[in-house]
Design a protein around this motif. Structure first.
Motif, PDB file in Angstrom:
ATOM      1  N   LEU A  91       1.478  54.318  59.161  1.00 55.90           N
ATOM      2  CA  LEU A  91       2.816  53.806  59.440  1.00 55.90           C
ATOM      3  C   LEU A  91       3.849  54.419  58.494  1.00 55.90           C
ATOM      4  O   LEU A  91       4.945  54.802  58.918  1.00 55.90           O
ATOM      5  CB  LEU A  91       2.827  52.280  59.303  1.00 55.90           C
ATOM      6  CG  LEU A  91       2.163  51.486  60.420  1.00 55.90           C
ATOM      7  CD1 LEU A  91       2.113  50.004  60.064  1.00 55.90           C
ATOM      8  CD2 LEU A  91       2.908  51.683  61.735  1.00 55.90           C
ATOM      9  N   ASN A  92       3.502  54.506  57.224  1.00 48.91           N
ATOM     10  CA  ASN A  92       4.423  55.116  56.262  1.00 48.91           C
ATOM     11  C   ASN A  92       4.695  56.575  56.604  1.00 48.91           C
ATOM     12  O   ASN A  92       5.838  57.043  56.527  1.00 48.91           O
ATOM     13  CB  ASN A  92       3.852  55.006  54.848  1.00 48.91           C
ATOM     14  CG  ASN A  92       4.101  53.656  54.201  1.00 48.91           C
ATOM     15  OD1 ASN A  92       5.164  53.409  53.637  1.00 48.91           O
ATOM     16  ND2 ASN A  92       3.116  52.774  54.283  1.00 48.91           N
ATOM     17  N   LEU A 141       9.894  53.270  54.049  1.00 49.81           N
ATOM     18  CA  LEU A 141      10.731  54.458  53.963  1.00 49.81           C
ATOM     19  C   LEU A 141      10.564  55.114  52.596  1.00 49.81           C
ATOM     20  O   LEU A 141      10.254  54.445  51.610  1.00 49.81           O
ATOM     21  CB  LEU A 141      12.201  54.088  54.177  1.00 49.81           C
ATOM     22  CG  LEU A 141      12.557  53.381  55.483  1.00 49.81           C
ATOM     23  CD1 LEU A 141      14.036  53.037  55.503  1.00 49.81           C
ATOM     24  CD2 LEU A 141      12.194  54.233  56.696  1.00 49.81           C
ATOM     25  N   HIS A 142      10.768  56.435  52.553  1.00 48.93           N
ATOM     26  CA  HIS A 142      10.622  57.158  51.289  1.00 48.93           C
ATOM     27  C   HIS A 142      11.711  58.216  51.152  1.00 48.93           C
ATOM     28  O   HIS A 142      12.257  58.695  52.145  1.00 48.93           O
ATOM     29  CB  HIS A 142       9.230  57.787  51.198  1.00 48.93           C
ATOM     30  CG  HIS A 142       8.147  56.774  51.007  1.00 48.93           C
ATOM     31  ND1 HIS A 142       7.590  56.099  52.067  1.00 48.93           N
ATOM     32  CD2 HIS A 142       7.538  56.298  49.896  1.00 48.93           C
ATOM     33  CE1 HIS A 142       6.669  55.247  51.608  1.00 48.93           C
ATOM     34  NE2 HIS A 142       6.627  55.356  50.305  1.00 48.93           N
ATOM     35  N   ASN A 151       3.002  57.723  46.477  1.00 52.82           N
ATOM     36  CA  ASN A 151       2.736  56.358  46.942  1.00 52.82           C
ATOM     37  C   ASN A 151       1.517  56.278  47.851  1.00 52.82           C
ATOM     38  O   ASN A 151       0.719  55.342  47.761  1.00 52.82           O
ATOM     39  CB  ASN A 151       3.959  55.798  47.666  1.00 52.82           C
ATOM     40  CG  ASN A 151       4.980  55.201  46.715  1.00 52.82           C
ATOM     41  OD1 ASN A 151       4.702  54.987  45.544  1.00 52.82           O
ATOM     42  ND2 ASN A 151       6.170  54.936  47.217  1.00 52.82           N
ATOM     43  N   MET A 152       1.353  57.243  48.739  1.00 51.92           N
ATOM     44  CA  MET A 152       0.225  57.187  49.674  1.00 51.92           C
ATOM     45  C   MET A 152      -1.105  57.459  48.965  1.00 51.92           C
ATOM     46  O   MET A 152      -2.134  56.875  49.314  1.00 51.92           O
ATOM     47  CB  MET A 152       0.434  58.174  50.818  1.00 51.92           C
ATOM     48  CG  MET A 152       1.596  57.796  51.749  1.00 51.92           C
ATOM     49  SD  MET A 152       1.491  56.120  52.426  1.00 51.92           S
ATOM     50  CE  MET A 152       2.619  55.217  51.328  1.00 51.92           C
ATOM     51  N   SER A 200       6.531  51.194  46.857  1.00 52.07           N
ATOM     52  CA  SER A 200       6.091  50.966  45.480  1.00 52.07           C
ATOM     53  C   SER A 200       5.918  49.501  45.145  1.00 52.07           C
ATOM     54  O   SER A 200       5.006  49.125  44.398  1.00 52.07           O
ATOM     55  CB  SER A 200       7.081  51.612  44.501  1.00 52.07           C
ATOM     56  OG  SER A 200       7.208  52.991  44.748  1.00 52.07           O
ATOM     57  N   GLY A 201       6.813  48.627  45.649  1.00 47.55           N
ATOM     58  CA  GLY A 201       6.692  47.207  45.358  1.00 47.55           C
ATOM     59  C   GLY A 201       5.366  46.651  45.848  1.00 47.55           C
ATOM     60  O   GLY A 201       4.661  45.942  45.121  1.00 47.55           O
ATOM     61  N   ALA A 202       5.001  46.987  47.090  1.00 47.79           N
ATOM     62  CA  ALA A 202       3.728  46.527  47.643  1.00 47.79           C
ATOM     63  C   ALA A 202       2.554  47.127  46.881  1.00 47.79           C
ATOM     64  O   ALA A 202       1.556  46.447  46.611  1.00 47.79           O
ATOM     65  CB  ALA A 202       3.646  46.902  49.121  1.00 47.79           C
TER      66      ALA A 202
END
Length: 295
Positions: A91-92, A141-142, A151-152, A200-202
């Motif tokens: 999804l990202n 979103l990135h 992040n991934m 990043s928060g997640a």
């Protein structure tokens, strides 16, 4: 002879999972006593069992049909324990492709911003204008290739083992709650017109829950603590990073993760999802508070 005995003792002090030889573990199956890692352990009435013993049943040689195998946190054991992590990464990546294809108009519509004037339309937009969906969509979103790659990779490395230990429903709950907590703290503390985006928060929430899980299993905490320290140094040392999202996600991840792995069996689901709901209540309160300030 003394040297050989010392080597043997060292080997015994650091057993590895019988299905994953690259993973050290301090947990053993209560039936066969083989070492098992979090991905392989299945919650039993006393302690944990390995997948082979679960399939064999209760010692009669027949398959176990009375109870479905459960993870450490009480989730259902699945054939692919990393499936949800793969879906989240997909999804990202899909959102990032759309960002690259459509351009800034797509990103500006869905990233997190509290209250900003848009000269083109002569109006304000942001969460304060009722666009609360931004608290969620910003998590997917990135800002560039390095941002999403980092992040991934973190999501794959941390998320997979955690999903296996919690089960899909609890893992997804943790991920979403942590991400929303990071968005809410950013909305509360950051400048109203400061944009924010990223998973990043997640992911920091997953870091926090992983630390709780490793403590629960009596694993060596030094690797995850070192990784957290490095990430926090980057968070506060590199300009342009929304530290509020990282801290909000981390705190929510620790709280929710603690409930996930320490809840007593008899009230497990109530405590796990009740704690998650309480964190979401805090998210709502912070969001309403900030909106009232900007109105």
């Amino acid at each position: 002879m003394d040297q050989a005995a010392s080597s043997a003792q060292g080997a015994q002090s650091s057993p590895v999972c019988y299905r994953h030889p690259d993973r050290e573990t301090g947990i053993r199956c209560t039936r066969c006593e083989r070492p098992i890692c979090p991905e392989c352990m299945v919650s039993a009435s006393v302690g944990f069992q390995c997948p082979d013993c679960v399939r064999e049943g209760s010692g009669t040689g027949h398959p176990a049909t009375a109870a479905q195998p459960r993870t450490l946190a009480g989730g259902t054991v699945t054939a692919d324990p990393r499936l949800l992590t793969k879906v989240l990464i997909g999804l990202n990546l899909a959102f990032f492709v759309v960002q690259r294809a459509v351009g800034d108009s797509f990103t500006e519509r869905f990233y997190l911003i509290g209250h900003a004037y848009v000269p083109l339309f002569g109006s304000f937009e942001g969460v304060a204008e009722g666009q609360y969906y931004r608290l969620l969509t910003a998590m997917f979103l990135h800002g560039g290739y390095i941002h999403i790659a980092f992040n991934m990779l973190s999501l794959w490395w941390i998320g997979g083992p955690l999903e296996a230990a919690l089960g899909r429903a609890r893992y997804l709950t943790l991920y979403v709650v942590s991400g929303l907590a990071g968005s809410a703290l950013t909305y509360l503390l950051a400048a109203p017109n400061q944009g924010s985006l990223g998973a990043s928060g997640a992911i920091f929430g997953l870091f926090g829950a992983t630390a709780v899980l490793m403590r629960r299993l009596n694993y060596d905490m030094r690797p995850v603590i070192a990784l957290l320290v490095i990430n926090l140094i980057i968070t506060f040392g590199v300009p342009g990073i929304a530290w509020q999202a990282h801290i909000g996600g981390l705190v929510a991840g620790v709280i929710t993760g603690y409930a996930m792995v320490h809840a007593p069996r008899e009230h497990r689901s109530l405590i796990q999802y009740g704690t998650s709901a309480l964190v979401l209540v805090v998210v709502v309160v912070l969001t309403v508070l900030r909106t009232s300030q900007l109105s």
